[in-house]
Design an enzyme around this catalytic site. Structure first.
Site, PDB file in Angstrom:
ATOM      1  N   ASP A   1       4.392   7.832  -0.016  1.00  0.00           N
ATOM      2  CA  ASP A   1       4.620   6.402   0.118  1.00  0.00           C
ATOM      3  C   ASP A   1       4.215   5.644  -1.147  1.00  0.00           C
ATOM      4  O   ASP A   1       4.898   4.700  -1.562  1.00  0.00           O
ATOM      5  CB  ASP A   1       3.787   5.924   1.317  1.00  0.00           C
ATOM      6  CG  ASP A   1       4.063   4.501   1.699  1.00  0.00           C
ATOM      7  OD1 ASP A   1       5.211   4.074   1.542  1.00  0.00           O
ATOM      8  OD2 ASP A   1       3.128   3.829   2.170  1.00  0.00           O
ATOM      9  N   ASP A   2       3.118   6.054  -1.759  1.00  0.00           N
ATOM     10  CA  ASP A   2       2.609   5.322  -2.923  1.00  0.00           C
ATOM     11  C   ASP A   2       3.502   5.522  -4.142  1.00  0.00           C
ATOM     12  O   ASP A   2       3.690   4.607  -4.942  1.00  0.00           O
ATOM     13  CB  ASP A   2       1.170   5.755  -3.223  1.00  0.00           C
ATOM     14  CG  ASP A   2       0.283   5.495  -2.024  1.00  0.00           C
ATOM     15  OD1 ASP A   2       0.137   4.333  -1.644  1.00  0.00           O
ATOM     16  OD2 ASP A   2      -0.217   6.473  -1.416  1.00  0.00           O
TER      17      ASP A   2
ATOM     18  N   GLU B   1      -0.292   9.722   1.935  1.00  0.00           N
ATOM     19  CA  GLU B   1      -0.724   8.344   1.743  1.00  0.00           C
ATOM     20  C   GLU B   1      -2.101   8.289   1.097  1.00  0.00           C
ATOM     21  O   GLU B   1      -3.050   8.934   1.575  1.00  0.00           O
ATOM     22  CB  GLU B   1      -0.762   7.639   3.110  1.00  0.00           C
ATOM     23  CG  GLU B   1      -0.939   6.146   3.052  1.00  0.00           C
ATOM     24  CD  GLU B   1       0.282   5.405   2.518  1.00  0.00           C
ATOM     25  OE1 GLU B   1       1.396   5.657   3.011  1.00  0.00           O
ATOM     26  OE2 GLU B   1       0.115   4.586   1.600  1.00  0.00           O
TER      27      GLU B   1
ATOM     28  N   LYS C   1      -0.614   2.492   9.065  1.00  0.00           N
ATOM     29  CA  LYS C   1       0.766   2.760   8.612  1.00  0.00           C
ATOM     30  C   LYS C   1       1.627   3.172   9.808  1.00  0.00           C
ATOM     31  O   LYS C   1       2.779   2.777   9.923  1.00  0.00           O
ATOM     32  CB  LYS C   1       0.774   3.882   7.566  1.00  0.00           C
ATOM     33  CG  LYS C   1       0.149   3.484   6.224  1.00  0.00           C
ATOM     34  CD  LYS C   1       1.167   2.921   5.247  1.00  0.00           C
ATOM     35  CE  LYS C   1       0.487   2.459   3.965  1.00  0.00           C
ATOM     36  NZ  LYS C   1       1.390   1.822   3.011  1.00  0.00           N
TER      37      LYS C   1
ATOM     38  N   TYR D   1      -2.965  -4.360   8.766  1.00  0.00           N
ATOM     39  CA  TYR D   1      -2.554  -3.747   7.500  1.00  0.00           C
ATOM     40  C   TYR D   1      -3.297  -4.478   6.384  1.00  0.00           C
ATOM     41  O   TYR D   1      -4.325  -5.108   6.625  1.00  0.00           O
ATOM     42  CB  TYR D   1      -1.012  -3.876   7.435  1.00  0.00           C
ATOM     43  CG  TYR D   1      -0.345  -3.074   6.371  1.00  0.00           C
ATOM     44  CD1 TYR D   1      -0.555  -1.706   6.246  1.00  0.00           C
ATOM     45  CD2 TYR D   1       0.529  -3.682   5.472  1.00  0.00           C
ATOM     46  CE1 TYR D   1       0.079  -0.969   5.259  1.00  0.00           C
ATOM     47  CE2 TYR D   1       1.169  -2.957   4.487  1.00  0.00           C
ATOM     48  CZ  TYR D   1       0.936  -1.595   4.380  1.00  0.00           C
ATOM     49  OH  TYR D   1       1.551  -0.876   3.400  1.00  0.00           O
TER      50      TYR D   1
ATOM     51  N   ASN E   1      -3.565  -3.715  -4.121  1.00  0.00           N
ATOM     52  CA  ASN E   1      -4.127  -4.089  -2.813  1.00  0.00           C
ATOM     53  C   ASN E   1      -5.585  -3.696  -2.744  1.00  0.00           C
ATOM     54  O   ASN E   1      -5.999  -2.789  -3.464  1.00  0.00           O
ATOM     55  CB  ASN E   1      -3.370  -3.353  -1.700  1.00  0.00           C
ATOM     56  CG  ASN E   1      -1.919  -3.770  -1.625  1.00  0.00           C
ATOM     57  OD1 ASN E   1      -1.600  -4.945  -1.701  1.00  0.00           O
ATOM     58  ND2 ASN E   1      -1.034  -2.796  -1.500  1.00  0.00           N
TER      59      ASN E   1
END
Ligand SMILES: NC(=O)C1=CN([C@@H]2O[C@H](COP(=O)(O)OP(=O)(O)OC[C@H]3O[C@@H](n4cnc5c(N)ncnc54)[C@H](OP(=O)(O)O)[C@@H]3O)[C@@H](O)[C@H]2O)C=CC1
Ligand SMILES: CC(=O)C(=O)O
Ligand SMILES: [Mg+2]
Length: 595
Positions: free
Chosen positions: A309-310, A286, A214, A143, A451
Site C-alpha cells: 500500500d505504501d 503495510e 485499514k 484512520y 502522516n
C-alpha cells in the site's frame, strides 16, 4: 463469546467425547456453582466453556449478529432475549443518531477512537453503518491522524485483542495460529511488522491499529465483508527503547529480529497463508520499513497476490491527483518536473508510477522519463556522484547534477512544478520553500503526504497563505477548508485510502491471482475520472470521501477489467457491467431480520 451460554452444541458434544463435564442448562440455579468456578484455583486446569449457537445472552455479545435495542419484539421472543434488554425497541437510525451524539461529546480524539473500537467489538453492523454514513467525520478517528496516536498508546488503551498476532514465539506453528482465527473464507489480509507506522517510526506490536484501521476501510469504503478481512501483526521485536521499557507494552520485549531469522518467519507466514486461504487471498503489506518492504514485494509478487500500500497504493492515489491537477494547471505529465522530499517507499513508489505513465504517454524509455523526477533524502539531492552509496531503490533517481544539500537549494536548482513531501518529517515545507515554489509557478502543485498531521510537511493554511492562494494543495491527513483573501480553499486528502479499498475489491471480484502495475494505472484513471469540473473549480484534485463507495466501485471495475484483459482473472466469464457487478457485491451493514 461469553462463557455463560445457555445452549448445548457441537463444541460441548466434542468435549463430552473427551470425558469433560457437560453443562446442563436446566440445573443452572443461581446459588449453585454449576461451572465449578469456586472450586478451581489458578493452579488447577479447567476448560474455557463456550457455545456456538448465538442466542440469548451470547447473541447480545456476538458483534456480528448483535443489534442491541434494535431487536424487535418477535426476535426477543424467538431468541431468548426477553429480560436481557430494556423494553425500548429502536431503529438502526436512532442508534446511529445516539452514537454520533455521544461521540461528539468527547473532546479528545482518542476517546472517540476507543468508543468506535468498542462499538466495532459490540455491534459490527452499526459500526460500519456509522462509518459509511459519516465517513468524512469518522475517517480521521478510525484512520489517520487518530489511529497514529492510538498505536503509540495501544498498550495502555488495550482492552480486547483485535486481529491476529504472530510473533517469533509462534515460529514453526503459524499455520496452527491461522487456524485459531474463527473465519475460514479470508479474502484480504493487511499485515504489518510495525517498523514504520505512519511517520511515527517503530511501534512494534502496537502497530496493530493500522491493519485493523485499514481493514475497517476495506469494508466501509470498499465493501469487502468484515468476516473476509484479517488484520495481522508480525511481532519480531522492536527497537523502540521507550516501548521496551513501557510496562504496558503488549509485544515481545526484545530487539528486532533481522536477516535469516526475520526472513524465515515472514516466509513461513506467506506460505501458511496460501496453504490456509488459497491463491486468491490478497496480502497487503503495510507500514514495513523500506529495508524490508521493497524486498518482500519483489520476492512475493511472483508467487502471491500481494500489494504494498505504501509503495503502490500511494503511487496510484498521487498519480490520480496529478491527472486531476493537470486539468487545472495545464500541460502533460512529461511537461512537468517533479521534486520529492523523501526517497523511501512512498516517494520512489510514486516516482516510478509517474515515470511509467509518462513513458506510456510519450513512448520514451523509462530511463528517459525518470530524468524528469528528482529526489531529496536526508543527505540532500540524490545525484550521480552519490550512486555507489545509495540504497537500490534510490539509484534510478540519481541524475547528473552538482551536490545540493537542502530542499530549498534543490527547489531553486531544479525549479520543479510539482513538490511532493514523503519524508515523514513535519514542517519541512517552510515559508521559504512554498514561496520559492510560487515564484516560478503560477499554480504550484504541493502535496504534503506525510502522516499523521503532526508529520505533515505543512498545513493547508500555510500552503495557501504562503503561496498567496495559488497552490494546488493536498495532504495525507485531512485539513479543514481555509479562508484566504475572502476565498474558501478546500484541500484534498492525498491518501491511499482512496485506492486500496476499491483496488482490493477489484482483485477479489475478478479472482485475480497477481497484481500488475497496469492495474495501479487503471485505479488512478478511475479515481481521476471522479473529479468533476465543480471540484476542480474549487482547487480540489480528489473527490470528497462522502462518495467513496461509488468511487471504489469504479476503481474496482477498472482494476478488474485490467485483470481480465491481462489474463490474470479467474472468475470467468467477465461480467458485462463491472461497475454494477462491483456494487452488487459490496457489503451493506443493514440489520438482518432473525426468524
Ligand atoms: N498519504 C499517503 O497516502 C501516504 C503517506 N505516507 C507517509 O509518507 C511518509 C514516509 O513514508 P515512507 O516513504 O514509507 O518512509 P521511508 O522511511 O521509506 O522514507 C522516508 C524518506 O524520507 C527521507 N527523510 C527522512 N528525514 C528526512 C529529512 N529530514 N530530510 C529529507 N529527507 C528525509 C529518508 O531519507 P534517508 O533514506 O536518507 O533516511 C527516506 O528517503 C510517512 O510519514 C508516511 O506516513 C506513506 C504512505 C502513504
Ligand atoms: C497512509 C499510509 O499508508 C501511511 O501513512 O503509511
Ligand atoms: Mg501505510
Amino acid at each position: 463469546m461469553n462463557g455463560r451460554g445457555i445452549a448445548v452444541d457441537n463444541t460441548i458434544e466434542e468435549l463430552r467425547g473427551e470425558g469433560e463435564r457437560v453443562l446442563e442448562p436446566k440445573s443452572a440455579a443461581v446459588d449453585e456453582d454449576v461451572y465449578n468456578d469456586d472450586r478451581y484455583t489458578e493452579e488447577q486446569f479447567m476448560m474455557p466453556w463456550t457455545v456456538s449457537v448465538a442466542s440469548g445472552y451470547s447473541l447480545l455479545r456476538n458483534p456480528q449478529h448483535n443489534k442491541g435495542l434494535a431487536f424487535n419484539e418477535k426476535e426477543r421472543d424467538a431468541h431468548y432475549l426477553r429480560g436481557l434488554l430494556p423494553p425500548a425497541c429502536v431503529s438502526q437510525e436512532l442508534q446511529e443518531k445516539k452514537i454520533m451524539h455521544n461521540l461528539r461529546q468527547y473532546q479528545v480524539p482518542l476517546q472517540r477512537y476507543k468508543a468506535m473500537m468498542d462499538l466495532q467489538e459490540r455491534n459490527e453492523k452499526l459500526f460500519y453503518k456509522l462509518l459509511i454514513d459519516h465517513v468524512e467525520e469518522l475517517l480521521p478517528i478510525v484512520y489517520t491522524p487518530t489511529v497514529g496516536e492510538a498505536c503509540q498508546k495501544y498498550g495502555s488503551i488495550f482492552t480486547h485483542p483485535q486481529g491476529l498476532y504472530i510473533s517469533l514465539n509462534e515460529k514453526g506453528r503459524i499455520l496452527e495460529v491461522l487456524r485459531n482465527w474463527p473465519e475460514r473464507d479470508i479474502q484480504v489480509i493487511v499485515v504489518t511488522d510495525g517498523e514504520r507506522i505512519l511517520g511515527l517510526g517503530d511501534l512494534g506490536c502496537q502497530g496493530m491499529g493500522i491493519p485493523v484501521g485499514k481493514l475497517a476501510l476495506y469494508t466501509a469504503l470498499g465493501g469487502v465483508r468484515p468476516s473476509a478481512c484479517l488484520p495481522v501483526t508480525i511481532d519480531v521485536g522492536t527497537n523502540n527503547e521507550q516501548l521496551l521499557k513501557d510496562e504496558f507494552y503488549i509485544g515481545l520485549r526484545r530487539r528486532r529480529a533481522t536477516g535469516q531469522e526475520y526472513e524465515e518467519l515472514l516466509h513461513e507466514f506467506m506460505t501458511a497463508v496460501k496453504q490456509r486461504y488459497g491463491e486468491k487471498v490478497l496480502i497487503q503489506f503495510e507500514d514495513f520499513a523500506n529495508h524490508n518492504a521493497f524486498e518482500l514485494l519483489a520476492k512475493y509478487r511472483k508467487t502471491h497476490l500481494v500489494f504494498n500500500d505504501d509503495i503502490q497504493g500511494t503511487a496510484s492515489v498521487v498519480l490520480a491527483g496529478l491527472f486531476a491537477a493537470l486539468k487545472i494547471v495545464g500541460g502533460t505529465l512529461a511537461e512537468h518536473s517533479f521534486l520529492f522530499l523523501g526517497a523511501g517507499e512512498a516517494g520512489t513508489g510514486i516516482a516510478e508510477l509517474i515515470a511509467l505513465e509518462m513513458s506510456k504517454q510519450t513512448k520514451a524509455p523509462l530511463e528517459e522519463t525518470r530524468k524528469k523526477i528528482w529526489m531529496v533524502d536526508s543527505k540532500g539531492l540524490i545525484v550521480s556522484s552519490r550512486k555507489e552509496s545509495l540504497q537500490h531503490f534510490k539509484k534510478p533517481w540519481a541524475h547528473d547534477h552538482e551536490p545540493v544539500n537542502n530542499l530549498l537549494a534543490a527547489i531553486k536548482a531544479i525549479k520543479p512544478t510539482v513538490l511532493i513531501g514523503s519524508s515523514g518529517v513535519g514542517k519541512t515545507f517552510t515559508k521559504e520553500v512554498v514561496e520559492a515554489m510560487a515564484t516560478f509557478n503560477e499554480k504550484p502543485i504541493i502535496l504534503a503526504l506525510s502522516n499523521p498531521t503532526s508529520q505533515s510537511e505543512c498545513t493547508a493554511e500555510e500552503a495557501y497563505t504562503w503561496s498567496k492562494g495559488r497552490a494546488i494543495f493536498a495532504s495525507g491527513s485531512p485539513f479543514d477548508p481555509v479562508e484566504y483573501d475572502g476565498k474558501i480553499f478546500v484541500p484534498g486528502q492525498a491518501n491511499n485510502a482512496y485506492i486500496f479499498p476499491g483496488f482490493g475489491l477489484g482483485l477479489v471480484i475478478s479472482g485475480a491471482t497477481r497484481v500488475h502495475d497496469d492495474m495501479l494505472l487503471a485505479a488512478s484513471e478511475a479515481l481521476a475520472k471522479q473529479v468533476t469540473q465543480d471540484y476542480l473549480d474549487q482547487g480540489l484534485v480528489y473527490p470528497p470521501f462522502s462518495n467513496i463507495r461509488k468511487i471504489s466501485a469504479h476503481i474496482a471495475a477498472n482494476v478488474a477489467a485490467k485483470a481480465y484483459e491481462l489474463g490474470l482473472a479467474t472468475r470467468l466469464p467477465c461480467p458485462k457491467d463491472l461497475v454494477k457487478h462491483a456494487e452488487s457485491l459490496m457489503y451493506n451493514p443493514v440489520y438482518c431480520s432473525y426468524r
